[in-house]
Enzyme design. Structure first.
Site, short mmCIF file in Angstrom:
data_model
loop_
_atom_site.label_atom_id
_atom_site.label_comp_id
_atom_site.label_asym_id
_atom_site.label_seq_id
_atom_site.Cartn_x
_atom_site.Cartn_y
_atom_site.Cartn_z
N LYS A 183 -12.50 -6.93 -30.79
CA LYS A 183 -11.69 -6.22 -29.75
C LYS A 183 -10.52 -6.93 -29.28
CE LYS A 183 -15.57 -2.58 -28.73
NZ LYS A 183 -16.38 -2.37 -27.28
N LYS A 278 -19.48 1.79 -39.46
CA LYS A 278 -20.29 2.24 -38.91
C LYS A 278 -19.37 3.68 -38.28
CE LYS A 278 -22.42 1.27 -35.03
NZ LYS A 278 -23.00 1.29 -33.20
N LYS A 281 -17.64 6.15 -32.12
CA LYS A 281 -17.19 7.84 -31.77
C LYS A 281 -15.61 7.23 -31.38
CE LYS A 281 -20.34 7.19 -27.33
NZ LYS A 281 -20.60 7.15 -26.96
#
Length: 300
Positions: A183, A278, A281
């Site tokens: 990130k 994966k 969201k």
């Protein structure tokens, strides 16, 4: 300094976090029947928008030898971020398992809104997303008569314990976290706050606060749980046993060392647009996932 603070904290026979957790003066609304156990208290809180959420929880007790009767349920703690669109992967990997687990375990499910502020966010939108996430999980079958359901920020002991754990967490342990590296590389060092680095310590606080036996995790979260286990063992080594007893405590282990609970099916549902990633969201495209609230004719 960390040792002094922890020693002072442990010197109390009734842990300070329990006092903060159960006697914080929160305004109460009952979502579930209060427990008949005198050790239980109803926890609740209210945010600025008038949303209330509460749970029933045991007073924080130190981990000790197993003296409880076999009928006592093992405890499971799990949280979900109120960000992005809840999708099929969330249902198969988390929600469906929560519904099954609540029948056989002492379950604590909560919305981890403090974790959601490690990256830029809109306060009003986050407040709405917190309510919407809670509503969707309840609609899917999470039963407040069986499980404790609450919002993370409504229980200030999460942040209090995080600060105490931070005082004994080596920076090197945090620097090795894969998710932080990924990130921070995407966002750039100048745009990454310290909260993203210390995120795993808050996660450890979420788990250890409730003396959890098991934590449902996906494959990508195993590293964070391993840090939680290492922190529990570190605190037990530094402050438990005879050291704690000398301070007037009961001795033994301070925290239980939780075990991972990885579902055999649905633990890692892949993206529809990238088979190597994966289902997420936070992915920018809705085409990468099947959202639970998609209309029936979506994608036809």
């Amino acid at each position: 300094m960390g040792r002094v603070v922890f020693s002072h904290f442990l010197a109390n026979s009734s842990p300070r976090l329990a006092t903060s957790l159960c006697y914080g003066g929160f305004q109460i609304r009952r979502w579930k029947r209060p427990s008949s156990n005198p050790q239980h208290r109803l926890l609740s809180a209210r945010n600025g928008s008038g949303f209330r959420c509460c749970c029933s929880a045991s007073l924080l007790q130190p981990a000790g030898p197993e003296t409880s009767p076999s009928s006592v349920k093992k405890r499971i703690v799990s949280g979900v971020q109120p960000t992005g669109s809840i999708h099929l992967g969330n249902y198969l990997g988390a929600i469906r398992n929560w519904i099954l687990l609540q029948n056989t375990y002492d379950t604590f499910f909560f919305i981890v809104d403090l974790h959601a502020i490690t990256l830029p966010y809109d306060a009003q939108q986050l407040s709405k997303a917190t309510r919407d996430t809670a509503a969707l999980y309840l609609a899917c079958g999470v039963d407040t008569s069986k499980a404790s359901v609450f919002v993370q920020s409504h229980v200030r002991a999460h942040a209090e314990l995080m600060w105490l754990l931070s005082s004994v967490t080596p920076v090197g342990w945090l620097n090795r976290m894969i998710q932080f590296k990924e990130k921070s590389r995407k966002a750039g060092d100048e745009n990454v706050g310290v909260g993203l680095l210390t995120y795993p310590v808050l996660m450890a606080s979420d788990i250890l606060l409730y003396q959890s036996d098991f934590v449902p995790v996906g494959e990508d979260q195993k590293q964070h749980l391993e840090l939680t286990r290492e922190l529990a063992e570190r605190v037990n080594h530094l402050f438990g046993g005879r050291k704690w007893k000398k301070l007037g405590g009961r001795g033994g282990s301070v925290f239980k060392v939780p075990e991972p609970l990885i579902p055999p099916v649905g633990a890692r549902v892949m993206s529809l647009t990238d088979g190597l990633s994966k289902m997420s969201k936070s992915a920018p495209s809705d085409q990468s996932r099947i959202n639970l609230l998609d209309p029936k004719d979506h994608g036809i």
